[in-house]
Design a protein around this motif. Structure first.
Motif, PDB file in Angstrom:
ATOM      1  N   LEU A   1       0.832  -1.200   0.000  1.00  0.00           N
ATOM      2  CA  LEU A   1       0.000   0.000   0.000  1.00  0.00           C
ATOM      3  C   LEU A   1       0.869   1.254   0.000  1.00  0.00           C
ATOM      4  O   LEU A   1       0.608   2.212  -0.743  1.00  0.00           O
ATOM      5  CB  LEU A   1      -0.921  -0.011   1.220  1.00  0.00           C
ATOM      6  CG  LEU A   1      -1.849   1.193   1.360  1.00  0.00           C
ATOM      7  CD1 LEU A   1      -2.884   1.198   0.234  1.00  0.00           C
ATOM      8  CD2 LEU A   1      -2.543   1.181   2.717  1.00  0.00           C
ATOM      9  N   ASN A   2       1.915   1.266   0.822  1.00  0.00           N
ATOM     10  CA  ASN A   2       2.813   2.416   0.877  1.00  0.00           C
ATOM     11  C   ASN A   2       3.590   2.601  -0.425  1.00  0.00           C
ATOM     12  O   ASN A   2       4.116   3.690  -0.689  1.00  0.00           O
ATOM     13  CB  ASN A   2       3.782   2.270   2.051  1.00  0.00           C
ATOM     14  CG  ASN A   2       3.079   2.426   3.389  1.00  0.00           C
ATOM     15  OD1 ASN A   2       2.050   3.077   3.479  1.00  0.00           O
ATOM     16  ND2 ASN A   2       3.626   1.806   4.424  1.00  0.00           N
ATOM     17  N   GLN A   3       3.677   1.546  -1.221  1.00  0.00           N
ATOM     18  CA  GLN A   3       4.314   1.643  -2.541  1.00  0.00           C
ATOM     19  C   GLN A   3       3.296   1.954  -3.636  1.00  0.00           C
ATOM     20  O   GLN A   3       3.575   1.786  -4.818  1.00  0.00           O
ATOM     21  CB  GLN A   3       5.038   0.322  -2.855  1.00  0.00           C
ATOM     22  CG  GLN A   3       6.230   0.033  -1.950  1.00  0.00           C
ATOM     23  CD  GLN A   3       6.866  -1.322  -2.238  1.00  0.00           C
ATOM     24  OE1 GLN A   3       6.208  -2.238  -2.727  1.00  0.00           O
ATOM     25  NE2 GLN A   3       8.157  -1.450  -1.933  1.00  0.00           N
ATOM     26  N   ASN A   4       2.096   2.379  -3.190  1.00  0.00           N
ATOM     27  CA  ASN A   4       1.011   2.708  -4.122  1.00  0.00           C
ATOM     28  C   ASN A   4       0.560   1.500  -4.945  1.00  0.00           C
ATOM     29  O   ASN A   4       0.135   1.639  -6.082  1.00  0.00           O
ATOM     30  CB  ASN A   4       1.428   3.858  -5.064  1.00  0.00           C
ATOM     31  CG  ASN A   4       1.688   5.141  -4.314  1.00  0.00           C
ATOM     32  OD1 ASN A   4       0.925   5.491  -3.405  1.00  0.00           O
ATOM     33  ND2 ASN A   4       2.757   5.842  -4.662  1.00  0.00           N
ATOM     34  N   LYS A   5       0.650   0.330  -4.341  1.00  0.00           N
ATOM     35  CA  LYS A   5       0.198  -0.901  -4.989  1.00  0.00           C
ATOM     36  C   LYS A   5      -1.032  -1.423  -4.243  1.00  0.00           C
ATOM     37  O   LYS A   5      -1.062  -2.533  -3.721  1.00  0.00           O
ATOM     38  CB  LYS A   5       1.307  -1.951  -5.005  1.00  0.00           C
ATOM     39  CG  LYS A   5       2.563  -1.500  -5.752  1.00  0.00           C
ATOM     40  CD  LYS A   5       3.671  -2.537  -5.654  1.00  0.00           C
ATOM     41  CE  LYS A   5       4.939  -2.084  -6.382  1.00  0.00           C
ATOM     42  NZ  LYS A   5       6.045  -3.054  -6.241  1.00  0.00           N
ATOM     43  N   ARG A   6      -2.068  -0.584  -4.207  1.00  0.00           N
ATOM     44  CA  ARG A   6      -3.254  -0.893  -3.415  1.00  0.00           C
ATOM     45  C   ARG A   6      -3.934  -2.175  -3.866  1.00  0.00           C
ATOM     46  O   ARG A   6      -4.324  -3.012  -3.043  1.00  0.00           O
ATOM     47  CB  ARG A   6      -4.235   0.283  -3.485  1.00  0.00           C
ATOM     48  CG  ARG A   6      -5.464   0.116  -2.607  1.00  0.00           C
ATOM     49  CD  ARG A   6      -6.362   1.347  -2.658  1.00  0.00           C
ATOM     50  NE  ARG A   6      -7.459   1.209  -1.715  1.00  0.00           N
ATOM     51  CZ  ARG A   6      -8.580   0.533  -1.955  1.00  0.00           C
ATOM     52  NH1 ARG A   6      -8.752  -0.072  -3.113  1.00  0.00           N
ATOM     53  NH2 ARG A   6      -9.537   0.460  -1.025  1.00  0.00           N
ATOM     54  N   GLU A   7      -4.075  -2.335  -5.173  1.00  0.00           N
ATOM     55  CA  GLU A   7      -4.771  -3.526  -5.680  1.00  0.00           C
ATOM     56  C   GLU A   7      -4.004  -4.794  -5.329  1.00  0.00           C
ATOM     57  O   GLU A   7      -4.606  -5.812  -4.962  1.00  0.00           O
ATOM     58  CB  GLU A   7      -4.963  -3.406  -7.195  1.00  0.00           C
ATOM     59  CG  GLU A   7      -5.852  -2.247  -7.626  1.00  0.00           C
ATOM     60  CD  GLU A   7      -7.216  -2.313  -6.952  1.00  0.00           C
ATOM     61  OE1 GLU A   7      -7.769  -3.438  -6.847  1.00  0.00           O
ATOM     62  OE2 GLU A   7      -7.736  -1.264  -6.534  1.00  0.00           O
ATOM     63  N   GLU A   8      -2.695  -4.721  -5.442  1.00  0.00           N
ATOM     64  CA  GLU A   8      -1.874  -5.903  -5.102  1.00  0.00           C
ATOM     65  C   GLU A   8      -1.993  -6.216  -3.611  1.00  0.00           C
ATOM     66  O   GLU A   8      -2.047  -7.381  -3.203  1.00  0.00           O
ATOM     67  CB  GLU A   8      -0.416  -5.643  -5.484  1.00  0.00           C
ATOM     68  CG  GLU A   8       0.457  -6.882  -5.378  1.00  0.00           C
ATOM     69  CD  GLU A   8       1.882  -6.637  -5.862  1.00  0.00           C
ATOM     70  OE1 GLU A   8       2.757  -7.459  -5.528  1.00  0.00           O
ATOM     71  OE2 GLU A   8       2.117  -5.632  -6.569  1.00  0.00           O
ATOM     72  N   ALA A   9      -2.031  -5.149  -2.793  1.00  0.00           N
ATOM     73  CA  ALA A   9      -2.167  -5.344  -1.350  1.00  0.00           C
ATOM     74  C   ALA A   9      -3.493  -6.010  -1.021  1.00  0.00           C
ATOM     75  O   ALA A   9      -3.549  -6.979  -0.237  1.00  0.00           O
ATOM     76  CB  ALA A   9      -2.046  -4.006  -0.633  1.00  0.00           C
ATOM     77  N   LEU A  10      -4.580  -5.517  -1.609  1.00  0.00           N
ATOM     78  CA  LEU A  10      -5.896  -6.099  -1.348  1.00  0.00           C
ATOM     79  C   LEU A  10      -5.983  -7.532  -1.853  1.00  0.00           C
ATOM     80  O   LEU A  10      -6.562  -8.410  -1.207  1.00  0.00           O
ATOM     81  CB  LEU A  10      -6.980  -5.238  -2.002  1.00  0.00           C
ATOM     82  CG  LEU A  10      -7.220  -3.868  -1.360  1.00  0.00           C
ATOM     83  CD1 LEU A  10      -8.196  -3.053  -2.203  1.00  0.00           C
ATOM     84  CD2 LEU A  10      -7.763  -4.037   0.061  1.00  0.00           C
TER      85      LEU A  10
END
Length: 559
Positions: A354-363
């Motif tokens: 999420l902190n790397q702006n990879k919200r979809e991957e995080a979810l």
């Protein structure tokens, strides 16, 4: 299996119609008949027909009177749970071979299994004498394991009485006293166990196994005395690894963490391939904020075979994450592939993404992680809430926790996190409801008591109740700096400024937390010690410039 008995009798009646006839009259082939009966007995045993096997062997034992056959019949009788028959067979064996050591061993075992301890002294005395005569050195070592024979006998006091009957001839051996110490401990006679361990050490002063036993017995009544004893022993015998490790464990149990840390680090240098040394040494280093040493020790552990590396990768991932080495942290978290650390590793990975702006991957990572147990499901809800919190979506985080509580209404971690989240949102009634539910489940949950007590004190409400809650929390965790901070803040609200200052100073010495600094500075300011207050705040701001509580306090007094 009982239905097999008539079949057995019938089959042998058909095979040997002259079963009862004298051999010379029947012309029977005794060798062939014996071999066939052995085969029947063993094949029946292999197929699970224990009664049939037992009948074959017992009949064969009665006909042949061969000691080996009788021994096998006794073994199968014992296996079948027919200990009375097994004992009868062993007595027949002894009648044929009165000097048989093995027959005596089997009889001793059977008498122990049937708890006939009163019948043992003479047999066990003879067995010990025989073993000692055969190999005195091996006999001394075997005394260390003597109590294993009685591990399933519940009458431990009777076992100790038996040992007292059979061991007097060997009280010149330290191992005999050690056996008595073990027996006394099992019988809950701790003073006798301590005396016998001491006697063993007097006969063999450098024996660390006896020293560790004596220390552990001492620890039950006087932990400081046990520590002093082991310190003296390890100083005299510095190569005693087992004793040094026991000393380190006692120091941890006694919360003498600085001493424990130093000893574990020394043990790690002396025994660099011992997981039992390296892992606690690493944890203590990390607890002391010595991440470099902790990381080094954990990396040493990774090189050792045959250990569960999930915890190690998780801790190394934490270290890397806190150091801002996010790719390294992710690599370690990805190598956590099972156990209780799996879900937390996935949760931390999601926050990094999420902190790397990879919200979809995080979810996607969280959705792909299935909680098998209630604890793992709880961790996933907590992780989802943390993910939303990192995005600044505090209300959505609380909603996620409430969904979790619908599935797991009595989950302590979910209740606690939901309470703190509700408080941050100003939903104090919800916060109090969750904390009171938690305390109904775990009345001695120190952090829940502290959270509720602090919230009341901070809002200057029901201060007497807040005091009761915080005193309960303090009794449960007297050295917790955050509980001390809450008590100090309560004292401040009650107008007890000098008491508050003393309590908050102690808390700040234990933990230089920015919120404790904010409270300490405010009390100093109100007492007219503005210069010291400014110094406390300025130093705290250098370490934690983004802490909102600290910032608000400084603005309040220094607009």
């Amino acid at each position: 299996m009982r239905r097999l008995r008539p079949l057995f009798a019938l089959s042998f009646a058909l095979a040997f119609p002259a079963w009862a006839a004298p051999p010379e009259a029947s012309g029977e082939d005794l060798l062939g008949r014996t071999v066939f009966q052995v085969l029947i007995g063993e094949l029946a045993l292999r197929e699970g027909a224990v009664d049939l096997s037992l009948q074959a062997w017992v009949d064969l034992a009665q006909r042949t009177r061969d000691p080996k056959v009788i021994a096998r019949a006794a073994e199968i009788a014992s296996y079948a749970g027919n200990n009375a028959l097994a004992l009868q067979l062993v007595r027949q064996w002894q009648a044929i071979e009165p000097d048989s050591v093995e027959a005596r061993r089997v009889q001793i075992t059977l008498l122990i299994q049937t708890r006939q301890l009163d019948a043992l002294p003479e047999l066990l005395t003879a067995q010990l004498a025989s073993d000692n005569a055969a190999d005195p050195e091996a006999f001394a070592s075997s005394l260390l394991h003597l109590n294993r024979m009685f591990v399933r006998v519940p009458e431990k006091a009777a076992v100790l009485r038996l040992l007292d009957q059979v061991l007097p001839p060997y009280l010149g051996l330290p191992e005999a006293h050690f056996a008595l110490a073990q027996g006394a401990l099992a019988a809950s006679d701790e003073q006798r166990a301590l005396d016998e361990a001491g006697a063993a050490l007097r006969l063999k002063p450098g024996w660390e196994t006896a020293a560790v036993l004596q220390a552990k017995l001492l620890e039950r009544r006087a932990p400081a005395q046990a520590i002093d004893f082991l310190k003296g022993f390890t100083k005299k015998y510095p190569a005693a690894q087992e004793a040094r490790l026991a000393l380190a464990q006692m120091l941890v149990a006694g919360k003498r963490l600085d001493e424990a840390r130093g000893l574990y680090l020394q043990l790690a240098r002396d025994f660099p391939e011992q997981p039992a040394v390296l892992y606690p040494a690493a944890l203590l280093a990390l607890q002391n904020d010595d991440r470099s040493t902790g990381q080094q020790l954990l990396e040493q552990l990774l090189q050792l075979p045959a250990i569960d590396k999930n915890n190690i990768h998780y801790l190394l991932g934490q270290i890397a994450q806190e150091a801002g080495q996010l790719e390294t942290a992710l690599e370690h978290f990805r190598q956590v592939n099972g156990g209780e650390r799996l879900v937390p590793a996935r949760a931390r990975s999601a926050i990094i993404l999420l902190n790397q702006n990879k919200r979809e991957e995080a979810l996607a990572l969280l959705h792909a992680t299935s909680g098998r147990t209630p604890a793992e499901k709880s961790q996933l809800f907590l992780a989802q809430a943390q993910l939303l919190r990192e995005e600044g979506k505090e209300a959505a985080a609380l909603d996620a926790l409430l969904v979790g509580l619908k599935q797991l209404p009595d989950d302590v971690d979910l209740l606690y996190d939901a309470a703190l989240t509700a408080e941050r949102l100003g939903r104090y009634a919800d916060m109090e409801r969750h904390l009171r539910h938690l305390l109904s489940l775990q009345p001695e949950h120190a952090h829940a008591l502290n959270a509720l007590g602090y919230s009341l004190a901070d809002r200057n409400l029901r201060l007497d109740e807040a005091g009761d809650l915080l005193l309960r929390a303090s009794r449960l965790a007297p050295e917790d700096p955050f509980i001390m901070d809450s008590l100090g803040w309560l004292q401040y609200r009650q107008g007890k400024l000098n008491e508050a200052l003393q309590t908050l100073r102690r808390a700040f010495q234990l933990k230089g937390d920015p919120e404790i600094a904010a409270h300490l500075g405010e009390v100093l300011w109100q007492l007219g010690q503005q210069d010291e207050a400014r110094a406390v705040w300025q130093n705290a701001l250098k370490r934690s410039p983004g802490n909102t509580t600290l910032q608000a306090t400084v603005r309040k007094f220094q607009p």
